[in-house]
Motif scaffolding. Structure first.
Motif, mmCIF file in Angstrom:
data_model
loop_
_atom_site.group_PDB
_atom_site.id
_atom_site.type_symbol
_atom_site.label_atom_id
_atom_site.label_comp_id
_atom_site.label_asym_id
_atom_site.label_seq_id
_atom_site.Cartn_x
_atom_site.Cartn_y
_atom_site.Cartn_z
ATOM 1 N N LEU A 52 0.818 -1.215 0.000
ATOM 2 C CA LEU A 52 0.000 0.000 0.000
ATOM 3 C C LEU A 52 0.852 1.264 0.000
ATOM 4 O O LEU A 52 0.453 2.282 -0.563
ATOM 5 C CB LEU A 52 -0.973 -0.013 1.173
ATOM 6 C CG LEU A 52 -2.028 -1.125 1.109
ATOM 7 C CD1 LEU A 52 -2.870 -1.142 2.378
ATOM 8 C CD2 LEU A 52 -2.892 -0.993 -0.131
ATOM 9 N N ALA A 53 2.050 1.194 0.581
ATOM 10 C CA ALA A 53 2.966 2.340 0.552
ATOM 11 C C ALA A 53 3.531 2.565 -0.850
ATOM 12 O O ALA A 53 3.969 3.667 -1.172
ATOM 13 C CB ALA A 53 4.102 2.126 1.544
ATOM 14 N N ALA A 54 3.508 1.527 -1.684
ATOM 15 C CA ALA A 54 4.083 1.603 -3.035
ATOM 16 C C ALA A 54 3.091 2.091 -4.085
ATOM 17 O O ALA A 54 3.454 2.228 -5.253
ATOM 18 C CB ALA A 54 4.641 0.234 -3.435
ATOM 19 N N VAL A 55 1.842 2.338 -3.670
ATOM 20 C CA VAL A 55 0.817 2.788 -4.624
ATOM 21 C C VAL A 55 0.263 4.145 -4.201
ATOM 22 O O VAL A 55 0.336 4.529 -3.040
ATOM 23 C CB VAL A 55 -0.334 1.752 -4.764
ATOM 24 C CG1 VAL A 55 0.199 0.406 -5.236
ATOM 25 C CG2 VAL A 55 -1.119 1.589 -3.479
ATOM 26 N N THR A 56 -0.325 4.853 -5.161
ATOM 27 C CA THR A 56 -0.937 6.154 -4.884
ATOM 28 C C THR A 56 -2.308 5.954 -4.240
ATOM 29 O O THR A 56 -2.885 4.863 -4.301
ATOM 30 C CB THR A 56 -1.097 6.970 -6.182
ATOM 31 O OG1 THR A 56 -1.955 6.249 -7.073
ATOM 32 C CG2 THR A 56 0.248 7.248 -6.838
ATOM 33 N N ASP A 57 -2.841 6.993 -3.647
ATOM 34 C CA ASP A 57 -4.176 6.914 -3.034
ATOM 35 C C ASP A 57 -5.255 6.628 -4.074
ATOM 36 O O ASP A 57 -6.252 5.984 -3.776
ATOM 37 C CB ASP A 57 -4.516 8.213 -2.286
ATOM 38 C CG ASP A 57 -3.688 8.382 -1.018
ATOM 39 O OD1 ASP A 57 -3.139 7.372 -0.503
ATOM 40 O OD2 ASP A 57 -3.581 9.525 -0.535
#
Length: 168
Positions: A52-57
């Motif tokens: 989840l830290a590796a993707v945008t909102d």
């Protein structure tokens, strides 16, 4: 005696035009490659917080039969996949083009999947495109991951002369 400076300057200018300023001034390609590794490693490790830290909102994942929109929808899906499937991923970048604040990556993948409860393994291969966006914090993240299973179209469709689709 003629000077070589005009030739050196014109050669340097030509090189700059051909390869772009990124080759001379700290190309962002290594940072995009690092973002790819972080994304692929998080998937391979079934590490939901790292994924989840590796993707945008506003991430969008589009694969065979599914489109997931937004980090919250992707989180629910990823949590279920990570909890039920043991997967061994190989995600290989084939081409990366950066036009900041965007970067485009074409990749090939191979994954071997086994239910965590045991059972028969399945192997899938395919290809896709990741679109990265540069964040306000200077980090690159996956904004879109679009993939399809199976061999590339040119390998799957081979016109034959017997069918009248290619010269004999």
């Amino acid at each position: 005696m003629p000077t070589r400076f005009p030739h050196v300057a014109s050669t340097a200018l030509l090189a700059l035009c051909l390869v772009g300023p990124a080759a001379f001034a700290g190309s962002p390609v290594p940072q995009v490659a690092a973002a790819h590794r972080a994304y692929a490693d998080a998937i391979a490790a079934t590490d939901l917080p790292a994924f989840l830290a590796a993707v945008t909102d506003d991430v969008v994942l589009t694969g065979p039969g599914t489109t997931l929109t937004g980090k919250s929808e992707v989180a629910v899906w990823a949590a279920e996949v990570f909890a039920t499937i043991d997967a061994r991923w190989q995600k290989t970048p084939l081409e990366t083009v950066v036009a900041a604040p965007w970067a485009f990556e074409r990749y090939a993948y191979r994954v071997e999947m086994t239910p965590v409860t045991g059972g028969v393994s399945a192997t899938e291969t395919g290809h896709g495109v990741n679109i990265y966006r540069l964040g306000a914090d200077g980090g690159w993240r996956v904004a879109r991951d679009i993939w399809t299973a199976g061999p590339p179209a040119r390998a799957a469709f081979r016109p034959s002369c017997a069918e009248g689709l290619a010269p004999c």
